[in-house]
Design a protein around this motif. Structure first.
Motif, mmCIF file in Angstrom:
data_model
loop_
_atom_site.group_PDB
_atom_site.id
_atom_site.type_symbol
_atom_site.label_atom_id
_atom_site.label_comp_id
_atom_site.label_asym_id
_atom_site.label_seq_id
_atom_site.Cartn_x
_atom_site.Cartn_y
_atom_site.Cartn_z
ATOM 1 N N ARG A 108 49.902 45.152 15.619
ATOM 2 C CA ARG A 108 51.051 44.429 16.172
ATOM 3 C C ARG A 108 51.199 45.056 17.393
ATOM 4 O O ARG A 108 51.775 43.440 17.903
ATOM 5 C CB ARG A 108 52.532 45.788 15.359
ATOM 6 C CG ARG A 108 52.603 45.163 13.749
ATOM 7 C CD ARG A 108 53.135 46.169 13.049
ATOM 8 N NE ARG A 108 53.240 46.541 12.204
ATOM 9 C CZ ARG A 108 54.257 45.633 11.452
ATOM 10 N NH1 ARG A 108 54.927 45.018 11.687
ATOM 11 N NH2 ARG A 108 53.679 46.197 9.695
ATOM 12 N N ARG A 142 49.611 41.135 19.238
ATOM 13 C CA ARG A 142 49.990 40.263 18.382
ATOM 14 C C ARG A 142 50.729 38.709 19.679
ATOM 15 O O ARG A 142 50.106 37.818 19.230
ATOM 16 C CB ARG A 142 51.851 40.064 17.683
ATOM 17 C CG ARG A 142 51.275 40.277 16.079
ATOM 18 C CD ARG A 142 52.276 40.892 14.770
ATOM 19 N NE ARG A 142 51.650 41.514 13.957
ATOM 20 C CZ ARG A 142 52.288 41.858 13.068
ATOM 21 N NH1 ARG A 142 53.706 41.723 12.944
ATOM 22 N NH2 ARG A 142 52.095 41.756 11.976
ATOM 23 N N THR A 146 57.496 44.663 8.974
ATOM 24 C CA THR A 146 58.089 43.235 9.879
ATOM 25 C C THR A 146 59.570 42.994 9.751
ATOM 26 O O THR A 146 60.432 43.110 11.048
ATOM 27 C CB THR A 146 57.284 42.572 10.594
ATOM 28 O OG1 THR A 146 55.598 43.082 10.712
ATOM 29 C CG2 THR A 146 57.523 42.151 12.061
ATOM 30 N N HIS A 174 58.342 41.072 18.163
ATOM 31 C CA HIS A 174 57.608 40.714 16.689
ATOM 32 C C HIS A 174 57.817 39.612 15.687
ATOM 33 O O HIS A 174 59.046 38.668 16.189
ATOM 34 C CB HIS A 174 59.356 41.681 14.973
ATOM 35 C CG HIS A 174 58.998 43.316 16.384
ATOM 36 N ND1 HIS A 174 57.958 44.586 16.032
ATOM 37 C CD2 HIS A 174 60.000 43.631 17.456
ATOM 38 C CE1 HIS A 174 58.614 45.496 16.531
ATOM 39 N NE2 HIS A 174 59.751 45.210 17.771
#
Length: 174
Positions: free
Chosen positions: A98, A101, A67, A39
């Motif tokens: 996400r 990413r 996040t 993340h």
């Protein structure tokens, strides 16, 4: 030289955002491997040198950030101060998608799960020291446990645009 008069802004967030954009800042990525997934949160509000003893940095995080809710649970956060040539990477890590990413992003993961972006100008391995409410943001103090200095010049965010430092040795001043 012309002067701009100081005037009220009527609480208009657009005016405030435009005014605050006149202050140049670095671009930080806070990242961790939490609950089996990587993340990342991109912030231009990161500040180093809040304290030397203990060694603290700080970042302002929007309360609406999903996040941050995940990263807050990490035992260790990687902070990568992005460098020259990494503006596209910044957009990728901040994207709404996400799941992708970190696809084709060169990273290193620390023993405690901190995620670091390769070729950054600076890396910090941190833990959360304190979180304080600050209007529509959280003010997060981070305790720095390890750091690394890269060879890349930092990427700058100024005037709502990415900018890069110019090496003074290559500028023709005549």
């Amino acid at each position: 030289m012309s002067q701009t008069k100081v005037r009220g802004f009527g609480g208009d967030p657009t005016v405030v955002r435009s005014a605050f954009a006149q202050f140049p800042s670095g671009v930080a990525v806070l990242a961790a491997d939490v609950a089996g997934g990587k993340h990342a949160l991109v912030a231009s509000s990161f500040m180093v040198g809040v304290s030397l003893e203990p060694c603290l940095g700080a970042v302002a995080v929007q309360k609406s950030s999903e996040t941050w809710g995940v990263l807050e649970e990490a035992g260790s956060l990687g902070v990568s101060i992005l460098g020259k040539g990494q503006s596209d990477l910044t957009r990728k890590l901040a994207s709404k998608d996400r799941a992708s990413r970190f696809e084709q992003v060169a990273i290193d993961i620390g023993e405690a799960g901190a995620v670091f972006i390769e070729d950054a100008a600076l890396w910090l391995e941190c833990s959360i020291h304190e979180v304080t409410e600050a209007g529509d943001h959280w003010m997060v103090l981070l305790e720095v446990h390890k750091l690394g200095i890269g060879e890349n010049e930092p990427l700058i965010w100024h005037g709502a645009k990415f900018r890069e430092l110019v090496d003074a040795r290559t500028v023709d001043v005549e």
